[in-house]
Scaffold this motif. Structure first.
Motif, PDB file in Angstrom:
ATOM      1  N   GLY A   1      -5.231  26.635  76.153  1.00 26.12           N
ATOM      2  CA  GLY A   1      -6.479  26.746  75.393  1.00 26.12           C
ATOM      3  C   GLY A   1      -6.510  27.990  74.515  1.00 26.12           C
ATOM      4  O   GLY A   1      -6.706  27.893  73.297  1.00 26.12           O
ATOM      5  N   PRO A   2      -6.304  29.178  75.100  1.00 27.64           N
ATOM      6  CA  PRO A   2      -6.277  30.384  74.267  1.00 27.64           C
ATOM      7  C   PRO A   2      -5.147  30.371  73.235  1.00 27.64           C
ATOM      8  O   PRO A   2      -5.332  30.849  72.112  1.00 27.64           O
ATOM      9  CB  PRO A   2      -6.083  31.518  75.276  1.00 27.64           C
ATOM     10  N   ALA A   3      -3.996  29.813  73.570  1.00 28.69           N
ATOM     11  CA  ALA A   3      -2.878  29.765  72.616  1.00 28.69           C
ATOM     12  C   ALA A   3      -3.231  28.905  71.412  1.00 28.69           C
ATOM     13  O   ALA A   3      -2.792  29.176  70.294  1.00 28.69           O
ATOM     14  CB  ALA A   3      -1.612  29.248  73.293  1.00 28.69           C
ATOM     15  N   ALA A   4      -4.049  27.874  71.615  1.00 30.42           N
ATOM     16  CA  ALA A   4      -4.435  26.980  70.525  1.00 30.42           C
ATOM     17  C   ALA A   4      -5.440  27.622  69.572  1.00 30.42           C
ATOM     18  O   ALA A   4      -5.691  27.092  68.493  1.00 30.42           O
ATOM     19  CB  ALA A   4      -5.010  25.686  71.093  1.00 30.42           C
ATOM     20  N   GLN A   5      -6.002  28.773  69.939  1.00 34.79           N
ATOM     21  CA  GLN A   5      -7.002  29.427  69.089  1.00 34.79           C
ATOM     22  C   GLN A   5      -6.383  30.237  67.955  1.00 34.79           C
ATOM     23  O   GLN A   5      -7.103  30.698  67.073  1.00 34.79           O
ATOM     24  CB  GLN A   5      -7.901  30.338  69.935  1.00 34.79           C
TER      25      GLN A   5
ATOM     26  N   THR B   1       0.425  34.113  62.957  1.00 33.19           N
ATOM     27  CA  THR B   1      -0.584  35.126  63.255  1.00 33.19           C
ATOM     28  C   THR B   1       0.067  36.502  63.326  1.00 33.19           C
ATOM     29  O   THR B   1       0.818  36.779  64.271  1.00 33.19           O
ATOM     30  CB  THR B   1      -1.280  34.832  64.600  1.00 33.19           C
ATOM     31  N   PRO B   2      -0.222  37.383  62.371  1.00 34.94           N
ATOM     32  CA  PRO B   2       0.286  38.753  62.462  1.00 34.94           C
ATOM     33  C   PRO B   2      -0.427  39.512  63.581  1.00 34.94           C
ATOM     34  O   PRO B   2      -1.631  39.341  63.797  1.00 34.94           O
ATOM     35  CB  PRO B   2      -0.054  39.378  61.111  1.00 34.94           C
TER      36      PRO B   2
ATOM     37  N   ARG C   1       4.607  45.941  64.572  1.00 34.64           N
ATOM     38  CA  ARG C   1       3.956  44.692  64.198  1.00 34.64           C
ATOM     39  C   ARG C   1       4.901  43.543  64.542  1.00 34.64           C
ATOM     40  O   ARG C   1       6.105  43.722  64.664  1.00 34.64           O
ATOM     41  CB  ARG C   1       3.598  44.670  62.722  1.00 34.64           C
ATOM     42  N   THR C   2       4.306  42.381  64.687  1.00 34.61           N
ATOM     43  CA  THR C   2       5.085  41.176  64.908  1.00 34.61           C
ATOM     44  C   THR C   2       4.291  40.004  64.367  1.00 34.61           C
ATOM     45  O   THR C   2       3.177  40.176  63.870  1.00 34.61           O
ATOM     46  CB  THR C   2       5.441  40.983  66.395  1.00 34.61           C
ATOM     47  N   VAL C   3       4.852  38.823  64.459  1.00 36.10           N
ATOM     48  CA  VAL C   3       4.188  37.603  64.011  1.00 36.10           C
ATOM     49  C   VAL C   3       4.343  36.551  65.100  1.00 36.10           C
ATOM     50  O   VAL C   3       5.462  36.297  65.568  1.00 36.10           O
ATOM     51  CB  VAL C   3       4.801  37.084  62.683  1.00 36.10           C
ATOM     52  N   LEU C   4       3.216  35.973  65.504  1.00 37.84           N
ATOM     53  CA  LEU C   4       3.263  34.821  66.403  1.00 37.84           C
ATOM     54  C   LEU C   4       3.478  33.609  65.499  1.00 37.84           C
ATOM     55  O   LEU C   4       2.594  33.229  64.732  1.00 37.84           O
ATOM     56  CB  LEU C   4       1.961  34.715  67.195  1.00 37.84           C
ATOM     57  N   ARG C   5       4.683  33.040  65.558  1.00 37.45           N
ATOM     58  CA  ARG C   5       5.086  31.997  64.612  1.00 37.45           C
ATOM     59  C   ARG C   5       4.651  30.603  65.010  1.00 37.45           C
ATOM     60  O   ARG C   5       4.438  29.741  64.173  1.00 37.45           O
ATOM     61  CB  ARG C   5       6.612  31.991  64.458  1.00 37.45           C
ATOM     62  N   ASP C   6       4.571  30.364  66.318  1.00 37.13           N
ATOM     63  CA  ASP C   6       4.265  29.019  66.797  1.00 37.13           C
ATOM     64  C   ASP C   6       3.524  29.114  68.116  1.00 37.13           C
ATOM     65  O   ASP C   6       3.312  30.198  68.654  1.00 37.13           O
ATOM     66  CB  ASP C   6       5.551  28.187  66.917  1.00 37.13           C
ATOM     67  N   ARG C   7       3.114  27.971  68.651  1.00 36.88           N
ATOM     68  CA  ARG C   7       2.343  27.943  69.913  1.00 36.88           C
ATOM     69  C   ARG C   7       3.136  28.554  71.071  1.00 36.88           C
ATOM     70  O   ARG C   7       2.572  29.165  71.961  1.00 36.88           O
ATOM     71  CB  ARG C   7       1.920  26.518  70.259  1.00 36.88           C
ATOM     72  N   GLU C   8       4.449  28.398  71.043  1.00 38.02           N
ATOM     73  CA  GLU C   8       5.272  28.970  72.115  1.00 38.02           C
ATOM     74  C   GLU C   8       5.194  30.491  72.088  1.00 38.02           C
ATOM     75  O   GLU C   8       5.094  31.128  73.141  1.00 38.02           O
ATOM     76  CB  GLU C   8       6.715  28.493  72.010  1.00 38.02           C
ATOM     77  N   ASP C   9       5.250  31.109  70.900  1.00 35.98           N
ATOM     78  CA  ASP C   9       5.082  32.564  70.798  1.00 35.98           C
ATOM     79  C   ASP C   9       3.713  32.983  71.336  1.00 35.98           C
ATOM     80  O   ASP C   9       3.588  33.984  72.041  1.00 35.98           O
ATOM     81  CB  ASP C   9       5.197  33.042  69.349  1.00 35.98           C
ATOM     82  N   CYS C  10       2.684  32.215  70.989  1.00 38.13           N
ATOM     83  CA  CYS C  10       1.327  32.522  71.456  1.00 38.13           C
ATOM     84  C   CYS C  10       1.255  32.435  72.976  1.00 38.13           C
ATOM     85  O   CYS C  10       0.741  33.343  73.637  1.00 38.13           O
ATOM     86  CB  CYS C  10       0.319  31.566  70.824  1.00 38.13           C
ATOM     87  N   ARG C  11       1.764  31.341  73.522  1.00 37.43           N
ATOM     88  CA  ARG C  11       1.734  31.152  74.973  1.00 37.43           C
ATOM     89  C   ARG C  11       2.519  32.254  75.673  1.00 37.43           C
ATOM     90  O   ARG C  11       2.082  32.813  76.674  1.00 37.43           O
ATOM     91  CB  ARG C  11       2.301  29.773  75.346  1.00 37.43           C
ATOM     92  N   LYS C  12       3.693  32.591  75.118  1.00 36.50           N
ATOM     93  CA  LYS C  12       4.540  33.618  75.701  1.00 36.50           C
ATOM     94  C   LYS C  12       3.822  34.982  75.711  1.00 36.50           C
ATOM     95  O   LYS C  12       3.847  35.692  76.718  1.00 36.50           O
ATOM     96  CB  LYS C  12       5.850  33.728  74.910  1.00 36.50           C
ATOM     97  N   SER C  13       3.182  35.336  74.616  1.00 36.81           N
ATOM     98  CA  SER C  13       2.488  36.627  74.558  1.00 36.81           C
ATOM     99  C   SER C  13       1.320  36.666  75.540  1.00 36.81           C
ATOM    100  O   SER C  13       1.070  37.689  76.177  1.00 36.81           O
ATOM    101  CB  SER C  13       2.016  36.937  73.140  1.00 36.81           C
ATOM    102  N   LEU C  14       0.623  35.546  75.694  1.00 31.21           N
ATOM    103  CA  LEU C  14      -0.473  35.488  76.661  1.00 31.21           C
ATOM    104  C   LEU C  14       0.042  35.553  78.094  1.00 31.21           C
ATOM    105  O   LEU C  14      -0.589  36.159  78.970  1.00 31.21           O
ATOM    106  CB  LEU C  14      -1.304  34.226  76.436  1.00 31.21           C
ATOM    107  N   GLU C  15       1.191  34.952  78.335  1.00 31.46           N
ATOM    108  CA  GLU C  15       1.801  35.032  79.669  1.00 31.46           C
ATOM    109  C   GLU C  15       2.207  36.469  79.993  1.00 31.46           C
ATOM    110  O   GLU C  15       2.007  36.946  81.101  1.00 31.46           O
ATOM    111  CB  GLU C  15       3.008  34.100  79.745  1.00 31.46           C
ATOM    112  N   TRP C  16       2.787  37.169  79.000  1.00 37.68           N
ATOM    113  CA  TRP C  16       3.131  38.585  79.209  1.00 37.68           C
ATOM    114  C   TRP C  16       1.882  39.387  79.547  1.00 37.68           C
ATOM    115  O   TRP C  16       1.884  40.207  80.461  1.00 37.68           O
ATOM    116  CB  TRP C  16       3.760  39.178  77.956  1.00 37.68           C
ATOM    117  N   LEU C  17       0.815  39.140  78.791  1.00 38.29           N
ATOM    118  CA  LEU C  17      -0.444  39.853  79.026  1.00 38.29           C
ATOM    119  C   LEU C  17      -0.964  39.570  80.431  1.00 38.29           C
ATOM    120  O   LEU C  17      -1.322  40.486  81.176  1.00 38.29           O
ATOM    121  CB  LEU C  17      -1.478  39.439  77.975  1.00 38.29           C
TER     122      LEU C  17
END
Length: 135
Positions: A17-21, A26-27, A34-50
């Motif tokens: 859910g949060p990854a889909a937002q 997304t810079p 700095r980095t860029v979340l390129r796809d949903r997998e990057d988003c999910r991965k960053s949220l998992e790290w958090l």
């Protein structure tokens, strides 16, 4: 509210859910990086790290302290948030300070960019740096 629900979903491991937002790409800006979340997998991965970092530090809840919200222009606005970390004993400590660059869309609110003014976890910086810089 939206940020409290988002935080609860992240802490519970419901990351889709949060990854889909995120509006992709997304810079993400943070101190000296700095980095860029390129796809949903990057988003999910960053949220998992958090989530893993917060759990390792004993955080069981997050409370968003909204410092300011822009007046929307063209469907876009910024939200300044100072997160509060709460442990199992109810002790509170300062978390990250983030400016969320948002856009209203048909599905609700999309996150277009994140600017970490303060990142509470030093472990997150190298994890973000491991992502490719371009979209």
């Amino acid at each position: 509210d939206l940020l409290t629900r988002r935080a609860g979903m992240i802490l519970s491991g419901a990351l889709e859910g949060p990854a889909a937002q995120y509006a992709l790409p997304t810079p993400v800006f943070f101190h000296k990086g700095r980095t860029v979340l390129r796809d949903r997998e990057d988003c999910r991965k960053s949220l998992e790290w958090l989530r893993n970092d917060l759990r390792a530090r004993g955080v069981v809840a997050l409370r968003p302290g909204i410092a300011a919200i822009d007046l929307p222009r063209g469907g876009r606005f910024r939200v300044w948030v100072d997160w509060v970390l709460i442990d199992a004993q109810g002790q509170e400590s300062p978390g990250s300070s983030v400016i969320y660059y948002c856009r209203k869309d048909g599905a609700g609110i999309a996150l277009e960019m994140l600017d970490y003014r303060h990142m509470s976890s030093p472990a997150m910086r190298p994890m973000f740096m491991s992502l490719p810089l371009s979209a």
